[in-house]
Design an enzyme around this catalytic site. Structure first.
Site, mmCIF file in Angstrom:
data_model
loop_
_atom_site.group_PDB
_atom_site.id
_atom_site.type_symbol
_atom_site.label_atom_id
_atom_site.label_comp_id
_atom_site.label_asym_id
_atom_site.label_seq_id
_atom_site.Cartn_x
_atom_site.Cartn_y
_atom_site.Cartn_z
ATOM 1 N N ASN A 1 0.845 -1.194 0.000
ATOM 2 C CA ASN A 1 0.000 0.000 0.000
ATOM 3 C C ASN A 1 0.883 1.248 0.000
ATOM 4 O OD1 ASN A 1 0.565 0.843 2.832
ATOM 5 N ND2 ASN A 1 -0.314 -1.175 3.238
ATOM 6 N N ASP B 1 -3.907 -6.331 5.014
ATOM 7 C CA ASP B 1 -4.879 -7.208 5.676
ATOM 8 C C ASP B 1 -4.758 -8.651 5.201
ATOM 9 O OD1 ASP B 1 -6.121 -5.311 7.315
ATOM 10 O OD2 ASP B 1 -7.189 -4.485 5.587
ATOM 11 N N LYS C 1 8.802 -17.056 -10.647
ATOM 12 C CA LYS C 1 8.006 -15.946 -11.180
ATOM 13 C C LYS C 1 6.826 -16.501 -11.983
ATOM 14 C CE LYS C 1 8.243 -11.986 -14.179
ATOM 15 N NZ LYS C 1 8.904 -11.416 -15.325
ATOM 16 N N PRO D 1 -2.181 -11.780 10.390
ATOM 17 C CA PRO D 1 -2.429 -11.568 11.822
ATOM 18 C C PRO D 1 -2.654 -10.086 12.089
ATOM 19 C CG PRO D 1 -0.101 -11.998 11.411
ATOM 20 C CD PRO D 1 -0.820 -12.241 10.114
ATOM 21 N N LYS E 1 -13.576 0.324 16.414
ATOM 22 C CA LYS E 1 -12.277 -0.358 16.233
ATOM 23 C C LYS E 1 -11.543 -0.488 17.563
ATOM 24 C CE LYS E 1 -10.465 0.049 12.388
ATOM 25 N NZ LYS E 1 -10.022 0.664 11.154
#
Ligand code: C5P
Length: 402
Positions: free
Chosen positions: A209, A277, A287, A304, A338
């Protein structure tokens, strides 16, 4: 926080010298006395009048000035400071320091000083990467000269790369660390996670990300500046490792969890990493190739949850566990939820919807959610967020038992 501390600030001649004016303001705000020395080249970039006005002191610069030498010789100048800061430190001044040249006042002061020296380099990326500059830096590091930055990004010369002088607040933090920090977290241990994780698909591809690691690294820097023994478990980032912080570099979420658990016991854990996640269920040993049968299926399995795992440790749960919530809608409500789901004490919630510029940017707007409610912080830089969080943590933990 820097009340009564005396900083000798050497400004050398680079475009980043304009940031030194802000640095002076920030230091003065914190109660420091700043005595300025400017090289001849620095005069081409900022005026001595601006520097002198902000410092409320005269600008020193001439090694051969009769009045300067009679009022304040270069030896005294170098000794009557708690710290010598060179910002910006140009490639030329760094070379001068490495060689021990004392042909001007800045060089003479640096050679005559018995004080700690912190440099904030600023130059073109090629000059920074040049073996000559790197060898000079290695020489200075071996002599105990401390460094903050440079950062990577757009450079004044129009190129992009490493060479931007650290921001004034980053330099202030480095100065606070050099001067022993506030000491409010002395005797405490802190764990910070930062950056993205990288989950391999095959030997050359991965899932990840856009997390820059800026916020997590700034928090680690601030906690260290407050005197905490700080372990920074970080995925791949371009951020420099903050001085005084122990870096454990990891790639995957599983490695990040293992390194975080290995860091325990700690008094406070701040989980600022953007952990993937999911990971690919089976990493291909070779590859993946286009075989004409369409795209491969990549089944994912859940990673985890490091924050939840650390929050639920039985015997060695940190006294304070802090998580982040990057949300794009219902920021506070989602963060409250959360906090309960993860079992942490505080959640710092921020809006990362497109257009806010939070991801990868330098600013952040935080809502601190704890058991008592919500505290809305004004928009501020990630370094200011880190500073405020460190203060809040120091207050919550109180002084360490001796
Ligand atoms: O569930 P979400 O990713 O929104 O939670 C964010 C918070 O949880 C952050 O503090 C992040 O560092 C932490 N986290 C974690 N391990 C994961 C996922 C998130 O520590 N696998």
């Amino acid at each position: 926080m820097l009340d009564g501390r005396r900083i000798l600030l050497i400004i050398s001649g680079g475009i980043a010298a304009y940031k030194s004016l802000d640095l002076i303001r920030r230091l003065r705000e914190r109660g420091a006395a700043v005595r300025p020395v400017m090289t001849a080249a620095a005069h081409q970039f900022v005026t001595p009048l601006s520097v002198a006005s902000l410092c409320e002191d005269k600008v020193y610069g001439d090694l051969f000035s009769l009045t300067d030498e009679s009022e304040m010789g270069h030896i005294r100048l170098s000794r009557e400071a708690d710290l010598v800061v060179v910002a910006p430190a140009t490639a030329d001044l760094i070379a001068q320091m490495a060689a021990g040249l004392a042909g001007d006042l800045a060089g003479a002061v640096l050679l005559a000083s018995d004080k700690r020296v912190l440099i904030a380099p600023a130059m073109n990326a090629m000059m920074w990467a040049h073996p000559a500059t790197q060898a000079n830096l290695a020489t200075l590091a071996a002599r105990g000269v401390l460094r903050v930055g440079p950062n990577a990004g757009d450079l004044a010369c129009g190129e992009v790369g490493a060479g931007r002088m650290a921001e004034p607040l980053e330099i202030v933090e480095a100065i606070e660390r050099c001067l022993g920090g506030a000491g409010r977290l002395a005797g405490r241990r802190a764990l910070v996670t930062s950056g993205p994780t990288r989950e391999p698909i095959d030997p050359v591809r991965y899932l990840s990300n856009h997390s820059s690691g800026k916020q997590g690294h700034a928090i680690a820097a601030a906690l260290a500046a407050f005197g905490a023994e700080t372990i920074l478990v970080s995925g791949p980032t371009h951020e420099p490792t903050p001085a005084g912080v122990k870096l454990v570099a990891v790639e995957t979420a599983s490695e990040m969890l293992a390194a975080s658990e290995a860091a325990l016991p700690v008094d406070v854990a701040v989980m600022a990493a953007a952990v993937s996640d999911w990971r690919v269920a089976t990493v291909a040993p070779q590859k993946l190739k286009k075989d004409g049968k369409g795209a491969p299926a990549l089944p994912l399995v859940e990673n985890p949850d490091i924050l939840a795992t650390i929050s639920r440790r039985r015997n060695d749960r940190p006294a304070l566990v802090v998580g982040f919530a990057a949300e794009t809608a219902n920021v506070v409500a989602n963060a409250q939820d959360k906090r309960l789901r993860k079992g942490c004490d505080w959640i710092l919630a921020n809006d990362v919807s497109p257009g806010t510029g939070t991801f990868g940017g330098d600013r952040n707007t935080i809502h601190l959610v704890d058991g008592a409610g919500v505290e809305d912080w004004p928009a501020m830089t990630k370094h200011e967020v880190a500073q405020r969080l460190a203060e809040r943590i120091a207050t919550a933990l109180g002084p360490a038992a001796r």
